[in-house]
Design an enzyme around this catalytic site. Structure first.
Site, PDB file in Angstrom:
ATOM      1  N   LYS A  11       0.862  -1.180   0.000  1.00 56.30           N
ATOM      2  CA  LYS A  11       0.000   0.000   0.000  1.00 56.30           C
ATOM      3  C   LYS A  11       0.896   1.226   0.000  1.00 56.30           C
ATOM      4  CE  LYS A  11      -4.533   0.980   0.591  1.00 56.30           C
ATOM      5  NZ  LYS A  11      -5.740   0.249   0.265  1.00 56.30           N
ATOM      6  N   GLY A  65     -20.694   6.510   5.910  1.00 54.89           N
ATOM      7  CA  GLY A  65     -19.897   6.920   4.750  1.00 54.89           C
ATOM      8  C   GLY A  65     -20.608   6.632   3.442  1.00 54.89           C
ATOM      9  N   GLY A  67     -19.462   7.494   0.321  1.00 58.26           N
ATOM     10  CA  GLY A  67     -18.496   7.829  -0.718  1.00 58.26           C
ATOM     11  C   GLY A  67     -18.633   6.897  -1.905  1.00 58.26           C
ATOM     12  N   VAL A 103     -17.718   3.802  -2.491  1.00 56.95           N
ATOM     13  CA  VAL A 103     -18.247   2.462  -2.199  1.00 56.95           C
ATOM     14  C   VAL A 103     -19.607   2.556  -1.519  1.00 56.95           C
ATOM     15  CG1 VAL A 103     -17.853   0.268  -1.027  1.00 56.95           C
ATOM     16  CG2 VAL A 103     -15.908   1.536  -1.945  1.00 56.95           C
TER      17      VAL A 103
HETATM   18  P1  NAI Z   1     -14.462   7.767  -0.320  1.00 57.44           P
HETATM   19  O1  NAI Z   1     -13.435   8.751   0.105  1.00 57.44           O
HETATM   20  O2  NAI Z   1     -15.073   7.903  -1.676  1.00 57.44           O
HETATM   21  O3  NAI Z   1     -15.667   7.742   0.732  1.00 57.44           O
HETATM   22  C1  NAI Z   1     -15.527   7.877   2.104  1.00 57.44           C
HETATM   23  C2  NAI Z   1     -16.759   8.601   2.608  1.00 57.44           C
HETATM   24  O4  NAI Z   1     -16.750   8.593   4.020  1.00 57.44           O
HETATM   25  C3  NAI Z   1     -16.829  10.062   2.157  1.00 57.44           C
HETATM   26  O5  NAI Z   1     -18.115  10.343   1.638  1.00 57.44           O
HETATM   27  C4  NAI Z   1     -16.554  10.833   3.441  1.00 57.44           C
HETATM   28  O6  NAI Z   1     -17.200  12.106   3.457  1.00 57.44           O
HETATM   29  C5  NAI Z   1     -17.126   9.882   4.474  1.00 57.44           C
HETATM   30  N1  NAI Z   1     -16.631  10.041   5.831  1.00 57.44           N
HETATM   31  C6  NAI Z   1     -15.375  10.343   6.254  1.00 57.44           C
HETATM   32  N2  NAI Z   1     -15.328  10.370   7.604  1.00 57.44           N
HETATM   33  C7  NAI Z   1     -16.565  10.061   8.037  1.00 57.44           C
HETATM   34  C8  NAI Z   1     -17.153   9.910   9.313  1.00 57.44           C
HETATM   35  N3  NAI Z   1     -16.459  10.070  10.439  1.00 57.44           N
HETATM   36  N4  NAI Z   1     -18.462   9.575   9.395  1.00 57.44           N
HETATM   37  C9  NAI Z   1     -19.192   9.402   8.275  1.00 57.44           C
HETATM   38  N5  NAI Z   1     -18.685   9.536   7.027  1.00 57.44           N
HETATM   39  C10 NAI Z   1     -17.399   9.854   6.914  1.00 57.44           C
HETATM   40  O7  NAI Z   1     -13.789   6.326  -0.137  1.00 57.44           O
HETATM   41  P2  NAI Z   1     -14.265   4.931  -0.717  1.00 57.44           P
HETATM   42  O8  NAI Z   1     -13.497   4.629  -1.946  1.00 57.44           O
HETATM   43  O9  NAI Z   1     -15.747   4.873  -0.749  1.00 57.44           O
HETATM   44  O10 NAI Z   1     -13.715   3.944   0.407  1.00 57.44           O
HETATM   45  C11 NAI Z   1     -14.372   3.814   1.658  1.00 57.44           C
HETATM   46  C12 NAI Z   1     -13.590   2.846   2.518  1.00 57.44           C
HETATM   47  O11 NAI Z   1     -13.532   1.578   1.864  1.00 57.44           O
HETATM   48  C13 NAI Z   1     -12.127   3.250   2.775  1.00 57.44           C
HETATM   49  O12 NAI Z   1     -11.768   2.843   4.065  1.00 57.44           O
HETATM   50  C14 NAI Z   1     -11.348   2.462   1.731  1.00 57.44           C
HETATM   51  O13 NAI Z   1     -10.018   2.208   2.123  1.00 57.44           O
HETATM   52  C15 NAI Z   1     -12.165   1.182   1.704  1.00 57.44           C
HETATM   53  N6  NAI Z   1     -12.034   0.443   0.466  1.00 57.44           N
HETATM   54  C16 NAI Z   1     -12.340   1.032  -0.733  1.00 57.44           C
HETATM   55  C17 NAI Z   1     -12.228   0.316  -1.906  1.00 57.44           C
HETATM   56  C18 NAI Z   1     -12.629   0.902  -3.217  1.00 57.44           C
HETATM   57  O14 NAI Z   1     -12.803   0.140  -4.191  1.00 57.44           O
HETATM   58  N7  NAI Z   1     -12.838   2.203  -3.327  1.00 57.44           N
HETATM   59  C19 NAI Z   1     -11.713  -1.073  -1.908  1.00 57.44           C
HETATM   60  C20 NAI Z   1     -11.512  -1.618  -0.583  1.00 57.44           C
HETATM   61  C21 NAI Z   1     -11.627  -0.862   0.541  1.00 57.44           C
END
Ligand code: NAI
Length: 346
Positions: free
Chosen positions: A78, A178, A180, A182
């Site tokens: 990573k 969250g 985001g 995913v």
């Molecule tokens: P992202 O950055 O698009 O979404 C994260 C979301 O969480 C954002 O909308 C943000 O505003 C929100 N957030 C942050 N702190 C928060 C809190 N305290 N309470 C509520 N919401 C909060 O990231 P993504 O890509 O959706 O990834 C989410 C998680 O999944 C991360 O931990 C990432 O490492 C993990 N992940 C993602 C993968 C992918 O394909 N994108 C693959 C495997 C794991």
């Protein structure tokens, strides 16, 4: 280095700096036993270099376990880029990061993670071939988050059947932390399956959109982990399940996308003691790495990738059977199971 206990477990850790672009990045290769270390690149504001290093070490170790448990011919790695303060030249920063990736000569392959985009990965491609997660003309590729969400969805569906004893998601209450990349796709899948959504995000606009589109109930970010629901899906950042939050969890099943949800293994024990089933993050969120790994190997084809991601549900079922036999927790059993696979595939 920084007194971190996991340090010795890593094969290689590179601190890459480039004053011209402001790059400061940590590339952590945890294991190449199964093949080149594969795992995304995170761009984030860290309070300190030690915090960034800790994140890179934990995340890369998690990638080793994830890739092993998923039977991918890759090891775990990573990268984290410490987000520069103020304005910065993003393409130049990623070009510098690409040179750091290239300097590892293929020991590490990168892709998207929190804070990085398909456009960033496309930029990296000009500097290094050791990158994936790029939309390709007429071929499979690109943003892995819908695949990650599908893997989480099939895991929740399996868990609801096996742990909660319910045959469908219709009416099942799911708390989503969250919304985001995913979390949003997961909300779509859950909504289509008839689940009732309770959501929280620090970004109020996303919460508003979820209320309009899915009829989701919004709660404060400080309350989502303790929501009165059947299932909790942490899809924000890591260490959300800790000594502060675990005692308040009311869901009976936890399955979400966020990496490193448990602050410590003891938090997994505490969940089990409270009768809560925690499905390990790296088991259920493997859809994204399955997608970028297939793309990288040129084996991508939408239906085949989705079928492989759907198999995560079978591993959930096998894990729960192993847990019963071992009289242990899902987190501990998954760790042992994954570590037993940290060898070169036959
Ligand atoms: P992202 O950055 O698009 O979404 C994260 C979301 O969480 C954002 O909308 C943000 O505003 C929100 N957030 C942050 N702190 C928060 C809190 N305290 N309470 C509520 N919401 C909060 O990231 P993504 O890509 O959706 O990834 C989410 C998680 O999944 C991360 O931990 C990432 O490492 C993990 N992940 C993602 C993968 C992918 O394909 N994108 C693959 C495997 C794991």
């Amino acid at each position: 280095l920084f007194g971190l206990p996991d340090q010795a477990a890593h094969e290689r850790v590179l601190l890459a700096t480039d004053p011209a672009t402001g790059l400061k990045a940590i590339l952590a290769v945890h294991s190449t036993a199964r093949g080149p270390a594969f795992g995304g690149c995170r761009l984030w504001h860290y309070d300190s270099e030690a915090a960034a290093l800790n994140d890179a070490l934990r995340l890369s170790q998690g990638m080793s376990l994830k890739n092993a448990l998923t039977d991918l011919p890759f090891g775990g790695g990573k990268a984290v880029i410490l987000k520069p303060q103020g304005d910065f030249d993003r393409p130049a920063l990623f070009a510098a990061f690409g040179r750091a990736v290239q300097s590892l000569n293929g020991a590490y392959i990168t892709a998207e993670d929190v804070g990085t985009t398909t456009a960033d990965m496309r930029g990296l491609q000009a500097v290094t071939p050791f990158v994936s997660g790029i939309p390709r003309d007429g071929a499979f590729g690109g943003d892995p988050s819908p695949k990650t969400a599908w893997g989480v969805f099939v895991s929740i569906r399996a868990g609801v059947r096996l742990v909660l004893g319910r045959s469908s998601l219709d009416g099942v209450r799911v708390a989503l932390q969250g919304l985001g990349a995913v979390g949003w796709h997961l909300a779509e899948f859950l909504h289509q399956a008839g689940a009732r959504l309770i959501v929280a995000d620090v970004d109020a606009a996303k919460v508003q959109r979820a209320a309009e589109r899915f009829g989701a109930t919004a709660v404060h970010v400080g309350e989502i982990l303790a929501a009165d629901v059947d299932v909790l899906a942490p899809c924000a950042l890591g260490a959300s399940l800790n000594t502060q939050t675990v005692p308040a969890v009311r869901a009976k099943l936890i399955a979400g996308a966020a990496n490193n949800q448990l602050a410590t293994t003891a938090d997994g024990d505490a969940l089990q003691a409270r009768g809560i089933c925690y499905l390990p993050d790296y088991l259920v969120n493997a859809g994204g790495i399955i997608s970028v790994a297939r793309e990288y190997r040129g084996e991508g084809e939408e239906t085949a990738v989705m079928a492989e991601v759907s198999k995560i549900a079978e591993r959930v079922e096998e894990l729960l059977q192993r847990v019963q036999k071992a009289d242990s927790t899902p987190a501990r059993v998954a760790d042992d199971w994954a570590r037993s696979k940290l060898v070169k595939p036959a």
